[in-house]
Design a protein around this motif. Structure first.
Motif, short mmCIF file in Angstrom:
data_model
loop_
_atom_site.label_atom_id
_atom_site.label_comp_id
_atom_site.label_asym_id
_atom_site.label_seq_id
_atom_site.Cartn_x
_atom_site.Cartn_y
_atom_site.Cartn_z
N ARG A 36 0.84 -1.21 0.00
CA ARG A 36 0.00 0.00 0.00
C ARG A 36 0.87 1.25 0.00
O ARG A 36 0.76 2.11 -0.87
CB ARG A 36 -0.91 -0.01 1.24
N GLN A 40 1.67 3.63 -3.32
CA GLN A 40 1.13 4.99 -3.30
C GLN A 40 2.25 6.01 -3.47
O GLN A 40 2.08 7.06 -4.10
CB GLN A 40 0.34 5.22 -2.01
N LYS A 106 -4.22 5.25 -3.59
CA LYS A 106 -4.15 6.72 -3.56
C LYS A 106 -2.80 7.18 -4.11
O LYS A 106 -1.90 6.37 -4.35
CB LYS A 106 -4.28 7.19 -2.11
N SER A 109 -1.96 13.82 -2.09
CA SER A 109 -2.98 14.86 -2.29
C SER A 109 -2.41 16.10 -3.01
O SER A 109 -3.10 16.74 -3.78
CB SER A 109 -3.53 15.29 -0.93
N ALA A 132 8.80 16.32 0.92
CA ALA A 132 9.08 14.93 0.55
C ALA A 132 10.43 14.50 1.13
O ALA A 132 10.56 13.38 1.64
CB ALA A 132 9.07 14.77 -0.96
N ASN A 135 10.31 13.60 4.83
CA ASN A 135 9.70 12.28 4.98
C ASN A 135 10.67 11.16 4.53
O ASN A 135 10.86 10.15 5.20
CB ASN A 135 8.42 12.26 4.14
N SER A 205 -4.46 8.84 12.63
CA SER A 205 -3.74 8.12 11.58
C SER A 205 -3.81 6.61 11.84
O SER A 205 -3.03 6.07 12.64
CB SER A 205 -2.27 8.60 11.57
N ASN A 207 -2.89 4.03 10.27
CA ASN A 207 -1.78 3.15 9.87
C ASN A 207 -0.51 3.32 10.71
O ASN A 207 0.42 2.51 10.59
CB ASN A 207 -1.42 3.40 8.39
N LYS A 217 7.58 3.16 9.31
CA LYS A 217 7.72 4.59 9.55
C LYS A 217 8.66 4.77 10.73
O LYS A 217 8.50 4.09 11.74
CB LYS A 217 6.37 5.15 10.01
N ASN A 221 3.62 11.22 11.54
CA ASN A 221 3.17 12.31 10.66
C ASN A 221 3.42 13.68 11.32
O ASN A 221 3.94 14.60 10.69
CB ASN A 221 1.67 12.18 10.37
N1 BYC Z 1 -2.34 12.28 0.30
O1 BYC Z 1 -2.91 6.38 8.48
P1 BYC Z 1 -2.32 7.45 7.62
C1 BYC Z 1 7.30 13.49 -4.33
C2 BYC Z 1 -4.06 8.56 3.35
S1 BYC Z 1 6.05 12.38 -4.05
C3 BYC Z 1 -3.06 11.18 -0.02
O2 BYC Z 1 -1.53 8.51 8.32
P2 BYC Z 1 0.12 6.45 6.46
C4 BYC Z 1 7.34 14.30 -5.54
C5 BYC Z 1 -3.23 7.33 3.69
O3 BYC Z 1 -2.68 6.76 2.51
C6 BYC Z 1 6.18 12.02 -2.35
N2 BYC Z 1 -3.43 10.24 0.90
O4 BYC Z 1 -1.43 6.76 6.48
C7 BYC Z 1 6.98 13.77 -6.75
C8 BYC Z 1 -4.28 6.47 4.37
O5 BYC Z 1 -5.14 5.90 3.40
P3 BYC Z 1 -5.07 4.29 3.03
C9 BYC Z 1 5.08 11.19 -1.83
C10 BYC Z 1 -3.03 10.45 2.16
O6 BYC Z 1 0.41 5.63 5.26
C11 BYC Z 1 6.96 14.57 -7.88
C12 BYC Z 1 -5.13 7.49 5.10
O7 BYC Z 1 -4.95 8.71 4.44
N3 BYC Z 1 5.58 10.65 -0.58
O8 BYC Z 1 8.15 13.58 -3.51
O9 BYC Z 1 0.57 5.91 7.78
C13 BYC Z 1 7.31 15.91 -7.81
C14 BYC Z 1 -4.78 7.61 6.57
O10 BYC Z 1 -3.44 8.14 6.75
C15 BYC Z 1 -2.29 11.56 2.54
C16 BYC Z 1 5.14 9.48 -0.04
O11 BYC Z 1 4.28 8.85 -0.57
C17 BYC Z 1 -1.92 12.50 1.55
N4 BYC Z 1 -1.21 13.60 1.83
O12 BYC Z 1 0.81 7.89 6.31
C18 BYC Z 1 7.70 16.45 -6.60
C19 BYC Z 1 5.87 9.03 1.21
N5 BYC Z 1 -2.05 11.49 3.88
O13 BYC Z 1 -3.77 4.09 2.31
C20 BYC Z 1 7.73 15.64 -5.45
C21 BYC Z 1 5.49 7.63 1.64
C22 BYC Z 1 -2.64 10.38 4.31
O14 BYC Z 1 -5.10 3.55 4.34
N6 BYC Z 1 4.26 7.60 2.34
N7 BYC Z 1 -3.24 9.76 3.28
O15 BYC Z 1 -6.26 4.06 2.16
C23 BYC Z 1 4.13 7.93 3.66
O16 BYC Z 1 5.07 8.34 4.32
C24 BYC Z 1 2.79 7.72 4.32
O17 BYC Z 1 2.03 6.84 3.50
C25 BYC Z 1 1.96 9.04 4.55
C26 BYC Z 1 0.61 8.66 5.15
C27 BYC Z 1 2.72 9.94 5.51
C28 BYC Z 1 1.73 9.78 3.24
#
Ligand code: BYC
Length: 313
Positions: A36, A40, A106, A109, A132, A135, A205, A207, A217, A221
């Protein structure tokens, strides 16, 4: 009993800060959680090419064009590393893209907001890549080996992206009064959506619990959001821009900036498909994917030919 032992050994390995590798035993929920998050993340990199890609042909100088082009290409590369990391968890690329196109998966956003002026290229690099990085630096220590190694490489490139954005926004902010106004306007529109990139508050949150236990993680957050704010406020001050938050104030006791309330209803709307550009972004991706079918076919045919050649030899 066997699974209990396996689970204990798995957790002990994580607690010893050893990486989990694709062939290691892992609980089904760990695998699911990673697929997931990594997918994403990959979708975000690729969809994130769109708001910037629109400005390549309108860049104000040849230098600006070349730099932006290179940056957007880097994002495609980041998507590839991440899709490969997700595939190592036994899910195919086709399935991952199907989940994106059917809105089961997803993407960040932030990419559902429009980029209206050249100053937005500055704000995206400065704020979006800046957020980004905060993170992703943390994710370099994530427990899954392929994700962690992908992050190390991505962070190196991402720091150039942040500098590219800061250079664009600085030039605008220190330029004519009209240019400064464009830079301030971009900051006003991008600031709050950038804070939303870090996800909901920790208490909301769902997750975070498992993600922390399994060291997917490494920071929550809210911790990451605070880090981003603390380092970005000064950068705005240096170039004479104002962060659009009347409640932003240094808190001596906490050693951090206090900041205003985030409009979580906006994040919810954008996540659920009702942001300003959701439809446009997904339709564009679907169309590009359909139109690229012949490229995938050709690449597969070529790969098959190479395999056949090896067999004969
Ligand atoms: N947008 O339990 P939570 C880049 C969702 S791209 C959309 O806190 P989690 C770049 C979340 O998925 C960088 N959805 O979730 C590229 C969950 O839904 P599901 C992108 C969001 O996973 C081009 C629900 O809300 N970085 O750098 O523990 C040009 C509950 O949230 C958002 C990453 O992807 C959001 N903002 O924490 C320029 C980093 N926020 O999946 C630049 C990797 C929350 O249960 N990801 N949701 O249906 C992560 O670090 C984590 O997945 C998150 C969310 C911090 C984003």
């Amino acid at each position: 009993m066997e699974d209990v032992n396996k689970l204990e050994a798995f957790q002990a390995k994580i607690d010893r800060e050893e990486k989990i590798e694709p062939k290691d035993w892992m609980p089904a929920d760990y695998r699911k959680h990673l697929i997931r998050q990594i997918s994403q993340h990959a979708h975000s990199e690729v969809v994130g090419m769109q708001p910037e890609g629109q400005w390549i042909s309108r860049a104000p100088s040849l230098r600006a064009k070349v730099v932006l082009l290179a940056k957007v290409q880097d994002e495609a590369g980041h998507g590839l590393y991440l899709y490969s990391a997700a595939e190592s968890l036994s899910i195919s690329r086709d399935e991952l893209l199907e989940q994106l196109h059917t809105e089961k998966a997803k993407y960040s956003s932030i990419f559902n907001y429009p980029t209206l002026t050249w100053a937005d290229m500055g704000a995206v690099g400065w704020l979006v890549d800046g957020a980004a990085i905060v993170n992703q630096v943390s994710l370099q220590r994530t427990s899954y080996g392929p994700y962690s190694r992908g992050m190390v490489r991505i962070c190196k490139e991402e720091s150039f992206h942040q500098r590219q954005g800061y250079e664009v926004i600085s030039d605008m902010a220190l330029g004519s009064p009209e240019q400064k106004q464009m830079a301030q306007d971009a900051l006003n529109r991008m600031w709050w959506p950038s804070l939303m990139m870090f996800g909901p508050h920790d208490a909301d949150s769902p997750n975070t619990g498992n993600a922390t236990k399994w060291k997917i993680k490494r920071e929550t957050n809210d911790e990451l959001r605070q880090k981003f704010i603390d380092k970005t406020v000064q950068q705005a001050e240096v170039i004479g821009l104002t962060i659009p938050d009347p409640d932003l104030k240094w808190n001596e006791e906490r050693g951090h900036y206090d900041f205003g309330k985030i409009d979580w209803s906006e994040l919810k709307e954008v996540i659920h498909g009702c942001g300003p550009c959701n439809k446009q972004r997904l339709n564009h991706h679907r169309k590009a994917h359909e139109e690229g079918a012949w490229v995938r076919e050709a690449a597969n045919a070529y790969a098959q030919k190479q395999r056949d050649k090896k067999k004969v030899a």
